[in-house]
Scaffold this motif. Structure first.
Motif, PDB file in Angstrom:
ATOM      1  N   VAL A 140     113.914  43.168  16.025  1.00  0.00           N
ATOM      2  CA  VAL A 140     115.535  43.412  15.568  1.00  0.00           C
ATOM      3  C   VAL A 140     116.357  43.949  16.568  1.00  0.00           C
ATOM      4  O   VAL A 140     115.977  44.652  17.285  1.00  0.00           O
ATOM      5  CB  VAL A 140     115.223  44.321  14.515  1.00  0.00           C
ATOM      6  N   ALA A 141     117.350  43.477  16.838  1.00  0.00           N
ATOM      7  CA  ALA A 141     118.419  44.001  17.840  1.00  0.00           C
ATOM      8  C   ALA A 141     119.552  44.731  17.073  1.00  0.00           C
ATOM      9  O   ALA A 141     120.070  44.005  16.166  1.00  0.00           O
ATOM     10  CB  ALA A 141     118.601  43.060  18.732  1.00  0.00           C
ATOM     11  N   LEU A 142     120.029  45.864  17.784  1.00  0.00           N
ATOM     12  CA  LEU A 142     121.173  46.469  16.978  1.00  0.00           C
ATOM     13  C   LEU A 142     122.080  46.941  18.095  1.00  0.00           C
ATOM     14  O   LEU A 142     121.789  47.458  19.048  1.00  0.00           O
ATOM     15  CB  LEU A 142     120.667  47.521  16.371  1.00  0.00           C
ATOM     16  N   ARG A 143     123.498  46.726  17.793  1.00  0.00           N
ATOM     17  CA  ARG A 143     124.531  47.391  18.719  1.00  0.00           C
ATOM     18  C   ARG A 143     125.231  48.330  17.936  1.00  0.00           C
ATOM     19  O   ARG A 143     125.843  47.966  16.869  1.00  0.00           O
ATOM     20  CB  ARG A 143     125.239  46.026  19.292  1.00  0.00           C
ATOM     21  N   HIS A 144     125.374  49.316  18.712  1.00  0.00           N
ATOM     22  CA  HIS A 144     126.339  50.459  18.227  1.00  0.00           C
ATOM     23  C   HIS A 144     127.172  51.128  19.219  1.00  0.00           C
ATOM     24  O   HIS A 144     126.898  51.072  20.473  1.00  0.00           O
ATOM     25  CB  HIS A 144     125.201  51.676  17.471  1.00  0.00           C
ATOM     26  N   SER A 145     128.230  51.966  18.658  1.00  0.00           N
ATOM     27  CA  SER A 145     128.752  52.565  19.730  1.00  0.00           C
ATOM     28  C   SER A 145     128.816  54.119  19.693  1.00  0.00           C
ATOM     29  O   SER A 145     127.949  54.649  18.791  1.00  0.00           O
ATOM     30  CB  SER A 145     130.611  52.407  19.290  1.00  0.00           C
ATOM     31  N   ASN A 146     129.599  55.080  20.286  1.00  0.00           N
ATOM     32  CA  ASN A 146     129.431  56.227  20.308  1.00  0.00           C
ATOM     33  C   ASN A 146     129.750  56.862  18.923  1.00  0.00           C
ATOM     34  O   ASN A 146     129.595  58.213  18.730  1.00  0.00           O
ATOM     35  CB  ASN A 146     130.138  57.004  21.346  1.00  0.00           C
ATOM     36  N   ALA A 147     130.382  56.204  18.308  1.00  0.00           N
ATOM     37  CA  ALA A 147     130.868  56.600  16.746  1.00  0.00           C
ATOM     38  C   ALA A 147     129.636  56.930  15.858  1.00  0.00           C
ATOM     39  O   ALA A 147     130.062  57.232  14.763  1.00  0.00           O
ATOM     40  CB  ALA A 147     131.970  55.733  16.233  1.00  0.00           C
ATOM     41  N   TYR A 148     128.674  56.281  16.180  1.00  0.00           N
ATOM     42  CA  TYR A 148     127.622  56.380  15.236  1.00  0.00           C
ATOM     43  C   TYR A 148     126.912  57.800  15.319  1.00  0.00           C
ATOM     44  O   TYR A 148     126.625  58.301  16.420  1.00  0.00           O
ATOM     45  CB  TYR A 148     126.211  55.233  15.515  1.00  0.00           C
ATOM     46  N   LEU A 149     126.908  58.301  14.014  1.00  0.00           N
ATOM     47  CA  LEU A 149     126.528  59.722  13.890  1.00  0.00           C
ATOM     48  C   LEU A 149     125.044  60.135  13.857  1.00  0.00           C
ATOM     49  O   LEU A 149     124.951  61.349  13.896  1.00  0.00           O
ATOM     50  CB  LEU A 149     127.187  60.297  12.525  1.00  0.00           C
ATOM     51  N   TYR A 150     124.134  59.444  13.999  1.00  0.00           N
ATOM     52  CA  TYR A 150     122.855  59.763  13.566  1.00  0.00           C
ATOM     53  C   TYR A 150     122.094  59.258  15.000  1.00  0.00           C
ATOM     54  O   TYR A 150     122.510  58.252  15.744  1.00  0.00           O
ATOM     55  CB  TYR A 150     122.324  59.081  12.433  1.00  0.00           C
ATOM     56  N   SER A 151     120.727  59.830  15.184  1.00  0.00           N
ATOM     57  CA  SER A 151     119.810  59.536  16.154  1.00  0.00           C
ATOM     58  C   SER A 151     118.954  58.236  15.765  1.00  0.00           C
ATOM     59  O   SER A 151     117.963  57.836  16.625  1.00  0.00           O
ATOM     60  CB  SER A 151     118.961  60.820  16.444  1.00  0.00           C
ATOM     61  N   ASN A 152     118.918  57.877  14.520  1.00  0.00           N
ATOM     62  CA  ASN A 152     118.186  56.859  14.074  1.00  0.00           C
ATOM     63  C   ASN A 152     118.817  55.929  12.965  1.00  0.00           C
ATOM     64  O   ASN A 152     119.986  56.248  12.519  1.00  0.00           O
ATOM     65  CB  ASN A 152     116.817  57.401  13.559  1.00  0.00           C
ATOM     66  N   ILE A 153     118.189  54.867  12.608  1.00  0.00           N
ATOM     67  CA  ILE A 153     118.795  54.065  11.527  1.00  0.00           C
ATOM     68  C   ILE A 153     117.540  53.716  10.787  1.00  0.00           C
ATOM     69  O   ILE A 153     116.408  53.164  11.539  1.00  0.00           O
ATOM     70  CB  ILE A 153     119.591  52.816  11.967  1.00  0.00           C
ATOM     71  N   TRP A 154     117.476  53.736   9.636  1.00  0.00           N
ATOM     72  CA  TRP A 154     116.524  53.205   8.641  1.00  0.00           C
ATOM     73  C   TRP A 154     116.778  51.960   8.003  1.00  0.00           C
ATOM     74  O   TRP A 154     117.925  51.611   7.522  1.00  0.00           O
ATOM     75  CB  TRP A 154     116.134  54.112   7.493  1.00  0.00           C
ATOM     76  N   LEU A 155     116.119  50.748   8.127  1.00  0.00           N
ATOM     77  CA  LEU A 155     116.228  49.404   7.872  1.00  0.00           C
ATOM     78  C   LEU A 155     115.213  48.939   6.787  1.00  0.00           C
ATOM     79  O   LEU A 155     114.060  49.291   6.960  1.00  0.00           O
ATOM     80  CB  LEU A 155     116.639  48.366   9.032  1.00  0.00           C
ATOM     81  N   GLU A 156     115.639  47.964   6.121  1.00  0.00           N
ATOM     82  CA  GLU A 156     114.498  47.258   5.315  1.00  0.00           C
ATOM     83  C   GLU A 156     114.896  45.866   5.522  1.00  0.00           C
ATOM     84  O   GLU A 156     115.801  45.383   5.313  1.00  0.00           O
ATOM     85  CB  GLU A 156     114.827  47.398   3.711  1.00  0.00           C
ATOM     86  N   LEU A 157     113.689  45.267   6.280  1.00  0.00           N
ATOM     87  CA  LEU A 157     113.533  43.885   6.629  1.00  0.00           C
ATOM     88  C   LEU A 157     112.584  43.055   5.706  1.00  0.00           C
ATOM     89  O   LEU A 157     111.602  43.519   5.286  1.00  0.00           O
ATOM     90  CB  LEU A 157     112.943  43.923   7.909  1.00  0.00           C
ATOM     91  N   THR A 158     113.167  42.086   5.274  1.00  0.00           N
ATOM     92  CA  THR A 158     112.606  41.150   4.289  1.00  0.00           C
ATOM     93  C   THR A 158     112.435  39.619   4.889  1.00  0.00           C
ATOM     94  O   THR A 158     113.446  39.124   5.235  1.00  0.00           O
ATOM     95  CB  THR A 158     112.929  41.042   2.938  1.00  0.00           C
ATOM     96  N   TYR A 159     111.150  39.100   5.100  1.00  0.00           N
ATOM     97  CA  TYR A 159     111.096  37.778   5.617  1.00  0.00           C
ATOM     98  C   TYR A 159     109.792  37.175   4.651  1.00  0.00           C
ATOM     99  O   TYR A 159     109.059  37.639   4.299  1.00  0.00           O
ATOM    100  CB  TYR A 159     110.864  37.638   6.866  1.00  0.00           C
ATOM    101  N   HIS A 160     109.981  35.753   4.578  1.00  0.00           N
ATOM    102  CA  HIS A 160     109.119  34.888   3.870  1.00  0.00           C
ATOM    103  C   HIS A 160     108.168  34.387   4.589  1.00  0.00           C
ATOM    104  O   HIS A 160     108.373  33.897   5.845  1.00  0.00           O
ATOM    105  CB  HIS A 160     109.785  33.870   3.191  1.00  0.00           C
ATOM    106  N   ILE A 161     106.655  34.405   4.046  1.00  0.00           N
ATOM    107  CA  ILE A 161     105.505  33.999   4.871  1.00  0.00           C
ATOM    108  C   ILE A 161     105.571  32.232   4.149  1.00  0.00           C
ATOM    109  O   ILE A 161     105.169  31.499   5.166  1.00  0.00           O
ATOM    110  CB  ILE A 161     104.309  34.761   4.523  1.00  0.00           C
ATOM    111  N   ASP A 162     105.662  32.091   3.307  1.00  0.00           N
ATOM    112  CA  ASP A 162     105.782  30.659   2.483  1.00  0.00           C
ATOM    113  C   ASP A 162     106.537  30.827   1.257  1.00  0.00           C
ATOM    114  O   ASP A 162     107.470  31.799   1.106  1.00  0.00           O
ATOM    115  CB  ASP A 162     104.233  30.092   2.094  1.00  0.00           C
ATOM    116  N   ASN A 163     106.496  29.857   0.357  1.00  0.00           N
ATOM    117  CA  ASN A 163     107.287  29.755  -0.735  1.00  0.00           C
ATOM    118  C   ASN A 163     107.006  30.787  -1.771  1.00  0.00           C
ATOM    119  O   ASN A 163     107.822  31.039  -2.487  1.00  0.00           O
ATOM    120  CB  ASN A 163     107.172  28.350  -1.406  1.00  0.00           C
ATOM    121  N   HIS A 164     105.916  31.403  -1.709  1.00  0.00           N
ATOM    122  CA  HIS A 164     105.574  32.177  -2.689  1.00  0.00           C
ATOM    123  C   HIS A 164     105.309  33.615  -2.201  1.00  0.00           C
ATOM    124  O   HIS A 164     105.203  34.625  -3.301  1.00  0.00           O
ATOM    125  CB  HIS A 164     104.388  31.854  -3.535  1.00  0.00           C
ATOM    126  N   ARG A 165     105.142  33.720  -1.111  1.00  0.00           N
ATOM    127  CA  ARG A 165     104.769  35.279  -0.607  1.00  0.00           C
ATOM    128  C   ARG A 165     105.960  35.785   0.558  1.00  0.00           C
ATOM    129  O   ARG A 165     106.643  34.856   1.227  1.00  0.00           O
ATOM    130  CB  ARG A 165     103.583  35.222   0.028  1.00  0.00           C
TER     131      ARG A 165
END
Length: 118
Positions: A26-51
């Protein structure tokens, strides 16, 4: 928060064209205007059609002194992290990415992306 759907490959591929043991980043680009020292993300990807896999990521963007960890110059910084060094990703299906911070709108986030590397 809105969910960003990113398609890592051509949709004309077949299900058996999924990548096995691929590094997922995962790549993220931000500016000095970002107020926090971290970011929480939820990432969802498929393994196959059912999982699918849903991962919660805590990406550190600054050290304890407030210095940005990403590369870059000027007012824009890029941070790239490996989510999984050996993921099974169905590259014919979109990867969903959304922030799960306690605020709705994040100031200073400029771009977000994923990379699937064999």
């Amino acid at each position: 928060a809105d969910t960003v759907l990113l398609l890592p490959a051509d949709t004309s591929l077949h299900d058996n064209d999924s990548l096995v043991n691929a590094a997922l980043k995962v790549a993220l680009r931000h500016s000095n205007a970002y107020l926090y020292s971290n970011i929480w993300l939820e990432l969802t990807y498929h393994i196959d059609n059912h999982r699918f896999v849903r991962d919660t990521l805590d990406i550190r963007l600054a050290d304890v002194y407030g210095r940005w960890l990403g590369s870059g110059f000027g007012a824009s910084y890029q941070r790239e992290v490996t989510v999984s060094p050996a993921a099974v990703v169905d590259i014919t299906r979109p990867v969903a990415l959304r922030h799960i911070m306690r605020v709705d709108t994040l100031q200073g986030i400029e771009q977000v992306g994923i990379e699937v590397v064999r």
